[in-house]
Design a protein around this motif. Sequence first.
Motif, PDB file in Angstrom:
ATOM      1  N   SER A 147       0.827  -1.210   0.000  1.00 58.38           N
ATOM      2  CA  SER A 147       0.000   0.000   0.000  1.00 58.38           C
ATOM      3  C   SER A 147       0.863   1.263   0.000  1.00 58.38           C
ATOM      4  CB  SER A 147      -0.920  -0.012   1.224  1.00 58.38           C
ATOM      5  OG  SER A 147      -1.664   1.173   1.314  1.00 58.38           O
ATOM      6  N   PHE A 148       1.924   1.271   0.788  1.00 56.78           N
ATOM      7  CA  PHE A 148       2.804   2.434   0.879  1.00 56.78           C
ATOM      8  C   PHE A 148       3.471   2.720  -0.462  1.00 56.78           C
ATOM      9  CE2 PHE A 148       6.914   4.413   1.811  1.00 56.78           C
ATOM     10  CZ  PHE A 148       6.547   5.446   2.651  1.00 56.78           C
ATOM     11  N   THR A 149       3.994   1.685  -1.110  1.00 55.18           N
ATOM     12  CA  THR A 149       4.685   1.895  -2.389  1.00 55.18           C
ATOM     13  C   THR A 149       3.720   2.341  -3.486  1.00 55.18           C
ATOM     14  OG1 THR A 149       4.478  -0.488  -2.860  1.00 55.18           O
ATOM     15  CG2 THR A 149       6.523   0.257  -1.854  1.00 55.18           C
ATOM     16  N   ILE A 150       2.490   1.837  -3.455  1.00 51.78           N
ATOM     17  CA  ILE A 150       1.485   2.286  -4.432  1.00 51.78           C
ATOM     18  C   ILE A 150       1.219   3.778  -4.256  1.00 51.78           C
ATOM     19  CG2 ILE A 150      -0.956   2.127  -5.072  1.00 51.78           C
ATOM     20  CD1 ILE A 150      -0.800  -0.862  -4.526  1.00 51.78           C
ATOM     21  N   LEU A 162       5.753  12.769   8.376  1.00 51.71           N
ATOM     22  CA  LEU A 162       4.924  12.075   9.358  1.00 51.71           C
ATOM     23  C   LEU A 162       4.443  10.731   8.801  1.00 51.71           C
ATOM     24  CD1 LEU A 162       3.480  12.048  12.082  1.00 51.71           C
ATOM     25  CD2 LEU A 162       1.607  13.339  11.032  1.00 51.71           C
ATOM     26  N   ALA A 163       4.087  10.697   7.519  1.00 55.52           N
ATOM     27  CA  ALA A 163       3.645   9.451   6.890  1.00 55.52           C
ATOM     28  C   ALA A 163       4.761   8.416   6.873  1.00 55.52           C
ATOM     29  CB  ALA A 163       3.164   9.727   5.469  1.00 55.52           C
ATOM     30  N   MET A 164       5.995   8.850   6.620  1.00 52.30           N
ATOM     31  CA  MET A 164       7.137   7.933   6.648  1.00 52.30           C
ATOM     32  C   MET A 164       7.351   7.395   8.058  1.00 52.30           C
ATOM     33  SD  MET A 164       9.654  10.097   4.098  1.00 52.30           S
ATOM     34  CE  MET A 164      11.078   9.015   4.260  1.00 52.30           C
ATOM     35  N   SER A 165       7.161   8.244   9.065  1.00 55.80           N
ATOM     36  CA  SER A 165       7.294   7.792  10.450  1.00 55.80           C
ATOM     37  C   SER A 165       6.212   6.774  10.801  1.00 55.80           C
ATOM     38  CB  SER A 165       7.221   8.991  11.395  1.00 55.80           C
ATOM     39  OG  SER A 165       7.243   8.586  12.740  1.00 55.80           O
ATOM     40  N   VAL A 166       4.986   7.037  10.357  1.00 56.84           N
ATOM     41  CA  VAL A 166       3.890   6.097  10.613  1.00 56.84           C
ATOM     42  C   VAL A 166       4.182   4.751   9.950  1.00 56.84           C
ATOM     43  CG1 VAL A 166       1.466   5.615  10.092  1.00 56.84           C
ATOM     44  CG2 VAL A 166       2.139   7.860  10.949  1.00 56.84           C
ATOM     45  N   VAL A 176       0.035   4.356  16.634  1.00 57.70           N
ATOM     46  CA  VAL A 176      -1.363   4.721  16.406  1.00 57.70           C
ATOM     47  C   VAL A 176      -1.566   6.221  16.573  1.00 57.70           C
ATOM     48  CG1 VAL A 176      -3.728   4.392  17.225  1.00 57.70           C
ATOM     49  CG2 VAL A 176      -2.178   2.438  17.096  1.00 57.70           C
ATOM     50  N   ARG A 177      -0.889   6.831  17.552  1.00 58.90           N
ATOM     51  CA  ARG A 177      -1.067   8.271  17.795  1.00 58.90           C
ATOM     52  C   ARG A 177      -0.607   9.074  16.584  1.00 58.90           C
ATOM     53  NH1 ARG A 177       1.212  10.591  23.325  1.00 58.90           N
ATOM     54  NH2 ARG A 177      -0.396   9.116  24.012  1.00 58.90           N
ATOM     55  N   ASP A 178       0.534   8.694  15.992  1.00 57.77           N
ATOM     56  CA  ASP A 178       1.009   9.397  14.795  1.00 57.77           C
ATOM     57  C   ASP A 178       0.061   9.175  13.624  1.00 57.77           C
ATOM     58  OD1 ASP A 178       3.192  10.389  16.111  1.00 57.77           O
ATOM     59  OD2 ASP A 178       4.555   8.804  15.446  1.00 57.77           O
ATOM     60  N   ALA A 233      -2.183   5.980   6.867  1.00 58.14           N
ATOM     61  CA  ALA A 233      -2.581   5.780   8.266  1.00 58.14           C
ATOM     62  C   ALA A 233      -3.699   4.753   8.406  1.00 58.14           C
ATOM     63  CB  ALA A 233      -3.030   7.111   8.872  1.00 58.14           C
ATOM     64  N   TYR A 234      -4.479   4.520   7.355  1.00 59.42           N
ATOM     65  CA  TYR A 234      -5.659   3.661   7.483  1.00 59.42           C
ATOM     66  C   TYR A 234      -5.339   2.239   7.931  1.00 59.42           C
ATOM     67  CZ  TYR A 234      -8.733   7.232   5.504  1.00 59.42           C
ATOM     68  OH  TYR A 234      -9.452   8.368   5.308  1.00 59.42           O
ATOM     69  N   PRO A 235      -4.346   1.535   7.325  1.00 56.35           N
ATOM     70  CA  PRO A 235      -4.064   0.161   7.798  1.00 56.35           C
ATOM     71  C   PRO A 235      -3.657   0.104   9.263  1.00 56.35           C
ATOM     72  CG  PRO A 235      -3.005   0.571   5.676  1.00 56.35           C
ATOM     73  CD  PRO A 235      -3.516   1.891   6.166  1.00 56.35           C
ATOM     74  N   ILE A 236      -2.888   1.119   9.720  1.00 60.09           N
ATOM     75  CA  ILE A 236      -2.446   1.141  11.122  1.00 60.09           C
ATOM     76  C   ILE A 236      -3.651   1.302  12.052  1.00 60.09           C
ATOM     77  CG2 ILE A 236      -0.907   2.227  12.777  1.00 60.09           C
ATOM     78  CD1 ILE A 236       0.526   0.989  10.363  1.00 60.09           C
TER      79      ILE A 236
END
Length: 555
Positions: free
Chosen positions: A407-410, A458-462, A468-470, A528-531
């Motif tokens: 999902s991230f690479t897409i 922030l997305a890379m950190s997540v 979950v908080r991020d 963030a959705y999968p997390i």
Amino acid sequence: MIHLLNLLAAIALLVWGTHIVRTGVLQVFGENLRNVLASSFSRRVPAMLAGLGVTSLVQSSTATCLIVASFVGKGLVATSAALAVMLGADMGTALMAVVFSFDLSWLSPLLIFVGVVMFVSRQNSVAGRVGRVLIGLGLITLALQLIVQATEPLTRSPAVRTLLVSLPNEILLDVLVGAVLTVAAYSSLAIVLLTATLASQGMLPAGVALGLVIGANLGSGVLAMLATSGASPQVRRLPLGNFLFKLTGAAIAMPLLGYVHVGLQQVVPTVHQQVVLFHLGFNVTLALLFIGFTGVVGRWVERWLREPSRSGPGERPRHLDPVALATPSLAISCAAREALHQADVVETMLRGILPVIRHNDLQLAEQLRRMDDTVDELYSAIKFYLTQISQEALSEREGRRWTDIVSFTINMEQIGDIIERVLQDVEDKKIRKSRSFSDAGMAEICHLHERLLANLRLAMSVFLDGHVRDAQRLLEEKARFRDLEHEYAASHIARLRDNTAQSIETSSLHLDLISDLKRINSHLCSIAYPILESAGALASTRIRHSQLSPLTEDS
């Protein structure tokens, strides 16, 4: 003929049993095994003991070598420390050969029964994977019994006895045959156990059996070298150094084999025990002799296999290690690291948008648009690498991580495409037509661009940590960014009403740019959705019930 076929089938079952145990243990303990090895590299003796313990579980020094070689290739561990691990790993396989030399006929049906029940009842859980390991252990002990039964009729055959008597007593030939058999079976443990069983049945002279054992040890070293033949020079250092230890040990042992055989006959009563204890003694002796030379040999192989220069413009680190595919948890980590590299390229493209707009830099715009090809290539490479990881070998958590990486690479690939179109629009509608944004419009674009860069980080950190908080913070940015888009679009329309010349000239580009930046932000927030879904932090619907109630009452 039927007896020979039974023997071949029993040998195949032995090889298959060792394969099931190796892959099963890697599935259950893969990441923990990596942690044990990684935490033991500081000193030689703990590193050797860690290799012994891990390989006793995996029952394959080759599998341990592939795991540790990948650590060496990534610069996480020195070659000398990795060589100490491999000395312990070889002792681990030898120790398991001793364990399996005992009479475990009563254990085989118990292991198979319990393993099948656990595997069938809870196939996708940890208990199911442990059951798979028990099945493999049961098959190994069953195969050894079948080999004994299949060789009994053959040993009574006059033709076979005549053939055995006529075998040349050539130690080099015995070693070569043992090495070839080990490479063909992909398991030195299986070949040593087979050799001990055949020798105990009189199918092989004891001297020939000891030569085959030396060859099996050399064959395991060759196996690791073949498995890493296509890898980087850093990865190939460990298999080469380990093979040098085995080769030196074999050269020392071969002239002394006759004396060793006589000594074993005086101490150990049965031929079967003589063979497996010789295998253990050979590897223990190697460890004691060479534990002090791991640093020297490590420096040798580092000089022979130098790290390639990366001075060329197209050179960059590669994290998709094909060797790591043998260990699913390690392969998942490799794919995640490459996905972060893809995100770094996307960040470079995103940062470049503002200088292109401010300075009308056509050359920079072209360079950034070409970087989208790199993003696309990385996406294809990561996707292909992930498809090579066996889904059955992944734990539930690793399966979720596999999905997160895809999902991230897409999302990164789609962001790269959007940035490429933005740059092309800026080039066509602003730079080539010598137009410029109003001061207020440029300030709005700068503000959105700044927030977008922060959201990308922030997305890379997540993605990296999965906090979950991020993830909640990232999702909140989606609503904020949407509000800013509406506010800035309204401000632009107000400037159009005031007949601001610059706003009129760049109106289409300005609105498209704000919309494209919002689309990029939406792709970032979707990470963030999968997390949040895994943590149960997502509601089943985003529509408020208070807005639905009037519609429901009217209907």
